[in-house]
Structure formats: C-alpha cells, structure tokens
Design a protein around this motif. Structure first.
Motif, PDB file in Angstrom:
ATOM      1  N   LEU A  60     -37.271 -10.325  31.662  1.00  0.00           N
ATOM      2  CA  LEU A  60     -37.610 -11.727  31.388  1.00  0.00           C
ATOM      3  C   LEU A  60     -38.822 -11.812  30.465  1.00  0.00           C
ATOM      4  O   LEU A  60     -39.928 -11.455  30.842  1.00  0.00           O
ATOM      5  N   LEU A 107     -43.165  -9.552  45.393  1.00  0.00           N
ATOM      6  CA  LEU A 107     -41.873  -9.892  45.994  1.00  0.00           C
ATOM      7  C   LEU A 107     -41.819  -9.443  47.451  1.00  0.00           C
ATOM      8  O   LEU A 107     -41.362 -10.175  48.334  1.00  0.00           O
ATOM      9  N   MET A 136     -35.659 -12.452  49.633  1.00  0.00           N
ATOM     10  CA  MET A 136     -36.672 -12.950  48.693  1.00  0.00           C
ATOM     11  C   MET A 136     -37.276 -11.851  47.837  1.00  0.00           C
ATOM     12  O   MET A 136     -38.003 -12.142  46.890  1.00  0.00           O
ATOM     13  N   ALA A 137     -37.015 -10.616  48.189  1.00  0.00           N
ATOM     14  CA  ALA A 137     -37.563  -9.506  47.394  1.00  0.00           C
ATOM     15  C   ALA A 137     -36.754  -9.281  46.112  1.00  0.00           C
ATOM     16  O   ALA A 137     -37.101  -8.425  45.305  1.00  0.00           O
ATOM     17  N   LYS A 138     -35.684 -10.044  45.924  1.00  0.00           N
ATOM     18  CA  LYS A 138     -34.893  -9.864  44.693  1.00  0.00           C
ATOM     19  C   LYS A 138     -35.680 -10.347  43.472  1.00  0.00           C
ATOM     20  O   LYS A 138     -36.451 -11.293  43.561  1.00  0.00           O
ATOM     21  N   PRO A 139     -35.466  -9.699  42.334  1.00  0.00           N
ATOM     22  CA  PRO A 139     -36.223 -10.074  41.131  1.00  0.00           C
ATOM     23  C   PRO A 139     -35.902 -11.511  40.676  1.00  0.00           C
ATOM     24  O   PRO A 139     -34.865 -12.065  41.028  1.00  0.00           O
ATOM     25  N   MET A 140     -36.810 -12.058  39.902  1.00  0.00           N
ATOM     26  CA  MET A 140     -36.609 -13.398  39.358  1.00  0.00           C
ATOM     27  C   MET A 140     -35.408 -13.446  38.424  1.00  0.00           C
ATOM     28  O   MET A 140     -35.090 -12.466  37.767  1.00  0.00           O
ATOM     29  N   ILE A 141     -34.777 -14.612  38.379  1.00  0.00           N
ATOM     30  CA  ILE A 141     -33.759 -14.854  37.358  1.00  0.00           C
ATOM     31  C   ILE A 141     -34.119 -16.141  36.632  1.00  0.00           C
ATOM     32  O   ILE A 141     -34.913 -16.938  37.128  1.00  0.00           O
ATOM     33  N   VAL A 163     -37.138 -20.294  43.157  1.00  0.00           N
ATOM     34  CA  VAL A 163     -35.987 -19.383  43.121  1.00  0.00           C
ATOM     35  C   VAL A 163     -35.920 -18.465  44.355  1.00  0.00           C
ATOM     36  O   VAL A 163     -34.858 -18.296  44.952  1.00  0.00           O
ATOM     37  N   SER A 164     -37.062 -17.910  44.758  1.00  0.00           N
ATOM     38  CA  SER A 164     -37.064 -16.981  45.905  1.00  0.00           C
ATOM     39  C   SER A 164     -36.599 -17.684  47.176  1.00  0.00           C
ATOM     40  O   SER A 164     -35.929 -17.080  48.012  1.00  0.00           O
ATOM     41  N   LEU A 165     -36.980 -18.937  47.319  1.00  0.00           N
ATOM     42  CA  LEU A 165     -36.561 -19.674  48.515  1.00  0.00           C
ATOM     43  C   LEU A 165     -35.069 -19.997  48.459  1.00  0.00           C
ATOM     44  O   LEU A 165     -34.404 -20.087  49.496  1.00  0.00           O
ATOM     45  N   LEU A 176     -35.583 -12.757  54.949  1.00  0.00           N
ATOM     46  CA  LEU A 176     -36.879 -12.433  54.338  1.00  0.00           C
ATOM     47  C   LEU A 176     -36.705 -11.456  53.182  1.00  0.00           C
ATOM     48  O   LEU A 176     -37.295 -11.608  52.113  1.00  0.00           O
ATOM     49  N   LEU A 177     -35.876 -10.458  53.405  1.00  0.00           N
ATOM     50  CA  LEU A 177     -35.706  -9.432  52.366  1.00  0.00           C
ATOM     51  C   LEU A 177     -34.947  -9.959  51.149  1.00  0.00           C
ATOM     52  O   LEU A 177     -35.083  -9.425  50.057  1.00  0.00           O
TER      53      LEU A 177
END
Lengths: 387, 387
Positions: free
Chosen positions: A8, A21, B24-29, B244-246, B21-22
């Motif tokens: 990004l 994260l 949310m550890a995914k990378p941003m898009i 996004v994480s939420l 919870l985990l």
C-alpha cells in the motif's frame, strides 16, 4: 495476486506493522476501568509530543478523520458564526461543507493544487466578523502543505479561532499546535501514525474548550467538549463506548513513534517524499502542486501530473497489477494526476520498489524511452537513511 | 490479578473469541476496492438474517451504538418533527436526548425498571402528529425486554416511523425487523455479536431511506442515507474511511454466528439468562424489572435487586477481586441493583462460574447463610445445552 500481498503506497490507509496488528489480539477490557485509563493516558502523552501541546489537550474519538473534523467544526461554532473555509483541494472542500452545516460558511476557494494566497485570506478577515478559520494543513488530494504558521498569525491578529486538519501530516511532519496558535487540530490514526483506520485524535486548546460551553447545538456522539471532559478526568475515559482494540493498536503505533524518535521520523518522511520527487523529475514527470512562498510540497504524499496523452488511472492500474497500490486524482482531477504516499511505516526500500516499478510502467506506456534512471536519484535523496 | 485474566460478565463489552481477535491481525486493504466490498457483502448477508430483513438494508457505521442511534434519529427527522421517545431506563433516556437534539421530543417516561404501558403509548399517538417512535428493545440498564411487535403495530396504525434500538439484543434475541414494521434498527458490535466495540450495524427499510431524502439537516459523518447509498452500490463501501480491522473482526464474529446457527444461539442466550434468574431466585435474590403482559425479562442480561442492607457496588467489587467483572446500576440505580450479562460467546461454564462465585460473595457479605444452592438450579436451567 492476493490483496494481502500488495504494497500500500496510498496516502492512507497505509501498511500497518505486525506489532501494531497483533496488539489488537489482546482480550477486551472494561473501558470504564483503570487499565483503559492508563492506556488512554499513554496515548495522550506520546501524541501530545507530536501535536506539541499538553497531554490533557488530546482526545480520541472512535471514528474517522472526518468524524474528528465534524466534531471540531460543530463543537466550536453556532449556526450564526462565520467560518472562513479555505479550500484548495478535496479535503478543504469537505471542511467547507461541514462549516456550512454547523455555521455560516465564508468560502475562500483556490484551484485545487494551487497555493493559499495569504493576501486573500487577510481580505476576508478584514471584511470582519470571522469566528473561525478552517484549513487543511497537508492537502493530500493535491500533495501540498498549506501555510499553518502564517494562518495562525492572521487568526491571532483578527481574533479568530483556528481549526487545522492535520489528518495526513501529524506523525510525518512538524506540527506546533501551541506555537502556531491552533485552537483545534484533528488527525486520523491510519495515516502517518501507521495504525489502522477508525480513530481520530483531536487536540483542543483550553481556550477552545472554554468557548465550546457557549455552543448550543454541539453534535451528540461528536461532542468534543464531552470527549475533552472525559479525557481530563482522573479516571480517563470516553463519553461513549470506545473501539478498545483500535486503542491497543494506536498505543503500540505511538510506542513505535517514540522508539524511532519524532525528529527522525519526520526526517524520514521528508527524505522519502524528496526521493519520489527527485526521481520523477529526473525522468521528466512534473509535480502537480503550484507552490508559492508560503506553501511547500507535502512531506507525506507526492502528486504528479499524468504525462501528456496518458490517463493517470492507467498508471495506477498498471502498477496495481504489479502489486503496488498507489492512487489517482479525486473528482475533476481523476485521470489528470497520480499520487504516491510515503506515510507511516513506509521504508526507503518501499520507495525504491515503487519508483523502479513506476518507471517500468511509464516505459511500457511509452512515456519514457528507457529504464534505469530513477535508482540513482531516489538513492541519493535517501542516502542519510542508509546507516 | 491482571486485567486480561478477568472474565467479563457485563452487558458489553464482552469476551471476544480468539478467532475474532486474531482476524484483526490481517494486513490493511484499500477500503475502496473489491476485497473490502466482498467483506461488507458477507457482513450484510449474515447480519440481515439476524435482523430478518434484506441484506441491502444493512449499513455499518464506524462508531459506537450511540453513533448508530444518532444516525437513525438525525437522518429521519427534521427539527419540527415530533418524536415519541419511550423511556424506561438509561438508554431510553439517551434516545430521548437525541430525539430532542434533532426533532421535537414528545417524552413518555416510566420508572426505570418498569414496563412500557401500551395504553399510554397509544394516548400519545392519539394526541396526534407523531412522526417517529423511538424505543429500546432490550433496555440493558434494567434488563427488561420492551414490547417491540406491539409498538410496531401501533406505529403502523398511526402512520409513524418506528426506530428500534436492538444494541443489546441482536444476536442474542429474536429480531423481526420487517415483520414488526421496524423502519430503522440499530445495534452495536460488542454485545451479543461478540465482536470488539467500535462498529454499529443499522438496518434501514426502503421506506425510511426514501423519507431521509426529505430531511434537510442530516448529520454529516452520521448521515445514514449516505451509508445506505454506499452500501447498496455494486462496489460496496462506506462514505468515510471505515475501521477496516473491526470489519475483519465483525466478519469473523458473524461467521461464528452462522456456524452456531441463529436459533441455537438465541436459545443459548435464553437458557443462560434463565439459569441466572433461577439460581438467584433460589437463594432469595429478587429480580429488578417489573414485568407486565407485554414485557419480558431480557434474554441477554439480568438485573437483580441488591439485598436489604447491601450496596450493589460492594457485590460488584467483591466479585471483581475474584476475577469476574459484572456491573452495577447506572445513575440513581447505582448501589440498588447489580447486573450480570450473558451475551455473545458467554458459555454455560462462565455462567456456572459466575453464579457460584456470586453465591460465595453473598455468603461472605452475610446475605445468605450457606453456599451450594445455586449449582442445581443453574445446571437444571441449562441442561439442554449439555449435549
């Protein structure tokens, strides 16, 4: 190519470090307790050093930067109050809309990409009776840095409140809230702080907080006075349920800022944007912003004119296929410009990647006749970062 | 004892499963792309089955339940519109405040903990000219379920819009948005859906969306029509940068809902609250809500009267020291009641833990003379869950 393998390079949302994260994987806590209060205090303490104001002046809203902008405008102005809205890009336009919603807007519009003309600002102030001035510090839609210190001086001279959007600059550029005379400064979590989107940090001076008591129709969820009052209690909290996981992330992101050092971080941002500009200029690509004596190129994002005969969206798409997400122009600038962000945790290596891939794309589109030129310029600009 | 070892048994925020919870550890898009759109679509599709409405009717706001309530009230009513605000607890009071901010409030107040008297509701409607009715479905401050189907019928009879807060019931109790004639239903992510706080899901009927076009002073960040329009485009998005994480977390939480099955989930909530009531009643603790023919005990939270001579806060504190976080009464109910949540991913084992610890605390406070009574009653209530 899968989304989560893409780099990004937009002006937000940005790549979020794994440490940040993973901080979100922590279990929930009661947001009306000591643990939450301590976390909020740490967030205030570190971010205050980025705003250059007192820790107690910082409030955190669970919402985007726009939510913070609305909270600022709506909590400080009654409907009859005149708000001078300075517009030279997309976000200035948004501020103008918000100003018209809560106050009486006095628009001051420049071409998107042009610099703010201080003479025209003073003319509007001389015409009298301006309660607040609203301006974007770093207009990311056009990649220009607007003259905050100078506007602060004018605000002081004419007794106006100064509301400054630092959404895409705080954490990547110098912000001197108190010294510049900024009454409210608003930022977002997902830009130069390199946290996920969803939180807005707002700096509120005591003077502004005092004035908010006179505002009769402050928003409810976005009532900045309520946030400030809750944030300055001994048991720090938010007036409504906060996005606890995002607070965890912001806390960790700010710890990273502290570890890097604020000056180092701002210098890294400066050198990375310089590397983009130097390498693009070297291959004949022009910068989009029209600078004057008081403006500057953005420290956090760069906007380039699409070369003659090429649509900026094509450049964006071609780069996207190669795994790098940059962005184009908004509204009437769509197709005319393309933008590269250098925010947050972006590294010199990310910049090198992006510049060489961008050069290749421009070569395949027939814009340039050979590749291999950008490396030297980008490397040279960033040499102080190679230690 | 450290915070993250505590068992949260409040009416939100609740324990969030590790899977969520985990996520949310995914990378941003990029939130303006296909990946985000697909995720939003999945969230709409599963949550629509909880609302019992069409998927396209669901919008997600990055903000708390209060943000969703404000969006609902403010996007559907002009200042001159009369809003009948039904209050029998803390959240009804909040709805009333919001109603007064955007419309002309017609208050209908009952003692906190009392049931809604349908006759009095109809009297107000007969007096004429009510544009909207605002009510809390599950008033978590007093643990009562208000009569949504009956109010829906009255709304229809008198041509009023029906705005229903399902913040603490959706995902843990039956909601029939379309069948009940609800025009806007609002929930939060951090209650029975067992996701972290920070998102509000709002169901908006087509009729309500149509009417919003006539509302001149809709909020900006909380403009529900803007959310609905963005959520129904082919490339689904939000009008402003989403958290996004939420969204990742909510998507995962809804997948868990789907795996459990909606009926099973609601039944589990029912049996767990029954277990709390049965075991408390067995040792002489009275329930706080005053039911009538049309109300019921909440399916997701239980409120007990503090025994004579004991402060409800003491019970809360003593249990907190033993590692279980319950909650007390709000405002004038502080000290008079104590509340136990049974929301989201709460398990029968958590309920057993809480009841036996609570019994022990009541014993040490001298309220009861022996322990060992609650186990049988709680076990018996939940026996269908032991398979």
């Amino acid at each position: 190519m899968k989304a989560d393998e893409k780099l990004l390079m937009m002006p937000g949302p940005v790549v979020v470090p794994s440490r940040v994260l993973l901080a979100m994987a922590k279990p929930m806590i009661n947001h009306r307790g000591k643990e939450f209060s301590a976390m909020y205090g740490e967030i205030q303490s570190i971010s205050a050093q980025l705003f250059n104001t007192k820790a107690d002046n910082i409030s955190v809203i669970s919402g985007s930067g726009t939510a913070g902008m609305e909270a600022a405008i709506g909590s400080l102005n009654n409907k009859s109050d005149k708000i001078l809205a300075i517009e030279n890009g997309k976000f200035g336009q948004r501020f103008k809309k918000l100003a018209g919603k809560y106050g009486t807007v006095v628009p001051l519009e420049f071409e998107w990409g042009d610099s703010v003309d201080l003479g025209k600002v003073e003319e509007k102030l001389e015409a009298g009776d301006i309660k607040s001035i609203a301006m974007i510090h770093n207009e990311s839609s056009t990649a220009i840095r607007n003259p905050a210190p100078e506007i602060g001086k004018l605000a002081k001279k004419y007794g106006a409140y100064f509301i400054l959007d630092v959404v895409s600059s705080l954490g990547g550029d110098t912000i001197l809230m108190d010294e510049w005379g900024v009454d409210i400064a608003v930022t977002g979590s997902q830009k130069c702080l390199a946290a996920p989107p969803g939180l807005s940090l707002v700096g509120v001076s005591e003077k502004a907080a005092e004035e908010m008591k006179n505002i009769t129709n402050r928003p409810y969820y976005l009532d900045l006075l309520a946030y400030r009052n809750s944030a300055t209690k001994e048991l720090k909290e938010t007036p409504y349920t906060p996005a606890v996981s995002l607070f965890y992330a912001l806390q960790e992101a700010l710890r990273i800022v502290k570890e890097e050092g604020i000056e180092n971080r701002i210098n890294r941002h400066y050198l990375m944007t310089k590397a983009v500009r130097d390498s693009m200029t070297a291959i004949g690509i022009e910068m989009f912003p029209q600078l004057n004596k008081y403006s500057a190129y953005s420290n956090t994002v760069s906007a380039m004119k699409a070369p003659p005969g090429v649509d900026g969206e094509e450049i964006k798409k071609a780069l996207g296929k190669r795994g790098i997400v940059i962005t184009g122009g908004q509204d009437h600038l769509k197709g005319k410009i393309f933008r590269v962000g250098s925010m947050g945790s972006t590294t010199p290596l990310n910049i090198m990647n992006t510049m060489t891939e961008l050069e290749f794309v421009l070569f395949t589109l027939g814009v340039i006749e050979s590749t291999g030129a950008v490396d030297d310029f980008a490397s040279d600009a960033m040499k102080d970062l190679y230690v």
